[in-house]
Design a protein around this motif. Structure first.
Motif, PDB file in Angstrom:
ATOM      1  N   ASN A  83       0.848  -1.194   0.000  1.00 38.46           N
ATOM      2  CA  ASN A  83       0.000   0.000   0.000  1.00 38.46           C
ATOM      3  C   ASN A  83       0.885   1.245   0.000  1.00 38.46           C
ATOM      4  O   ASN A  83       0.775   2.122   0.865  1.00 38.46           O
ATOM      5  N   LEU A  84       1.762   1.343  -0.995  1.00 38.04           N
ATOM      6  CA  LEU A  84       2.757   2.409  -1.043  1.00 38.04           C
ATOM      7  C   LEU A  84       2.113   3.770  -1.321  1.00 38.04           C
ATOM      8  O   LEU A  84       1.184   3.892  -2.125  1.00 38.04           O
ATOM      9  N   ALA A  85       2.636   4.788  -0.663  1.00 39.07           N
ATOM     10  CA  ALA A  85       2.245   6.175  -0.914  1.00 39.07           C
ATOM     11  C   ALA A  85       3.422   6.895  -1.554  1.00 39.07           C
ATOM     12  O   ALA A  85       4.583   6.478  -1.403  1.00 39.07           O
ATOM     13  N   SER A 198      -0.837  -2.786  -8.819  1.00 37.17           N
ATOM     14  CA  SER A 198       0.133  -3.683  -8.193  1.00 37.17           C
ATOM     15  C   SER A 198       1.020  -4.313  -9.271  1.00 37.17           C
ATOM     16  O   SER A 198       0.700  -4.263 -10.468  1.00 37.17           O
ATOM     17  N   VAL A 199       2.097  -4.903  -8.833  1.00 33.96           N
ATOM     18  CA  VAL A 199       2.995  -5.613  -9.736  1.00 33.96           C
ATOM     19  C   VAL A 199       3.724  -6.693  -8.945  1.00 33.96           C
ATOM     20  O   VAL A 199       4.065  -6.500  -7.776  1.00 33.96           O
ATOM     21  N   SER A 200       3.935  -7.826  -9.555  1.00 39.08           N
ATOM     22  CA  SER A 200       4.710  -8.923  -8.961  1.00 39.08           C
ATOM     23  C   SER A 200       5.945  -9.155  -9.812  1.00 39.08           C
ATOM     24  O   SER A 200       5.861  -9.219 -11.050  1.00 39.08           O
ATOM     25  N   VAL A 201       7.096  -9.264  -9.175  1.00 40.57           N
ATOM     26  CA  VAL A 201       8.347  -9.431  -9.913  1.00 40.57           C
ATOM     27  C   VAL A 201       9.171 -10.560  -9.305  1.00 40.57           C
ATOM     28  O   VAL A 201       9.000 -10.926  -8.139  1.00 40.57           O
ATOM     29  N   ALA A 202      10.059 -11.090 -10.116  1.00 41.23           N
ATOM     30  CA  ALA A 202      11.024 -12.100  -9.658  1.00 41.23           C
ATOM     31  C   ALA A 202      12.400 -11.689 -10.159  1.00 41.23           C
ATOM     32  O   ALA A 202      12.556 -11.320 -11.328  1.00 41.23           O
ATOM     33  N   TRP A 203      13.365 -11.725  -9.266  1.00 42.86           N
ATOM     34  CA  TRP A 203      14.746 -11.391  -9.623  1.00 42.86           C
ATOM     35  C   TRP A 203      15.602 -12.656  -9.627  1.00 42.86           C
ATOM     36  O   TRP A 203      15.489 -13.492  -8.726  1.00 42.86           O
TER      37      TRP A 203
END
Length: 216
Positions: A83-85, A198-203
């Protein structure tokens, strides 16, 4: 006439003896040319890679493990990551270690990709292109890694984002650990209506073994 015949016969006998003698010399010479000594020497060796000669593991908050397939271990960020501002930063500690104790590991962070088990990852979002990414090297022990402060050398570029942030040639010494801090910030002055929710990432932390040190 008798004397002449005797002389002729004597000359013929000398010629025959000379020819025979010459033939004997040639025969001996041919025998020496064909003769040869021979011998052999053998050597053998066995090679192998040994057991557990080189291996890299990761710790994303739940202890070191292999995590060899996407999506890997779940990174644990400080509160607020969902829930970034604008202007807010969240941080997560990442540990890497080499377990074989024979060769150093050279690690490079690859660009973020879609997690294998999430359908709406980076390919369907623009949020990853907006979120700023700063990765710092805390060294052999955990340093400060919070939303307010991240200690260590910065490995990523000043304009790196979650989408394109990378680093290369980080050495994890053989049999040792290396600790990183991932800090993600949502910049100020954004129009939320233009961003994905939203976003989902993999490094991927891609590791290769270092060249062995030559023994004098």
């Amino acid at each position: 006439m008798t004397i002449d015949n005797a002389d002729n016969k004597a000359q013929k006998r000398r010629k025959v003896r000379a020819i025979l003698a010459s033939g004997l010399v040639l025969g001996v010479g041919a025998a020496v040319t064909l003769a040869a000594w021979n011998d052999s020497v053998w050597g053998n060796a066995q090679f192998g890679t040994g057991a557990n000669t080189w291996n890299v593991q990761g710790d994303f908050g739940g202890g070191f493990n292999e995590y060899i397939e996407n999506p890997g271990g779940s990174m644990i960020f400080t509160p607020g990551f969902g829930n970034l501002a604008p202007g807010q930063t969240v941080a997560s500690v990442v540990g890497l270690r080499e377990t074989g104790s024979n060769l150093d590991a050279i690690v490079s962070l690859q660009r973020a990709t879609d997690p294998a088990d999430v359908a709406d990852g980076v390919s369907k979002s623009n949020l990853d292109e907006t979120l700023l990414l700063k990765v710092t090297d805390m060294g052999a022990t955990k340093g400060t890694c919070t939303d307010k402060q991240q200690t260590g050398d910065v490995l990523t570029g000043t304009t790196a984002t979650v989408s394109n942030g990378t680093f290369a040639n980080l050495t994890v010494p053989k049999g040792a650990e290396r600790w990183l801090c991932f800090a993600v910030t949502l910049p100020n002055n954004l129009n939320p209506s233009t961003l994905s929710k939203s976003v989902s990432v993999a490094w991927e932390f891609q590791a290769v073994s270092a060249e062995p040190v030559a023994t004098p």
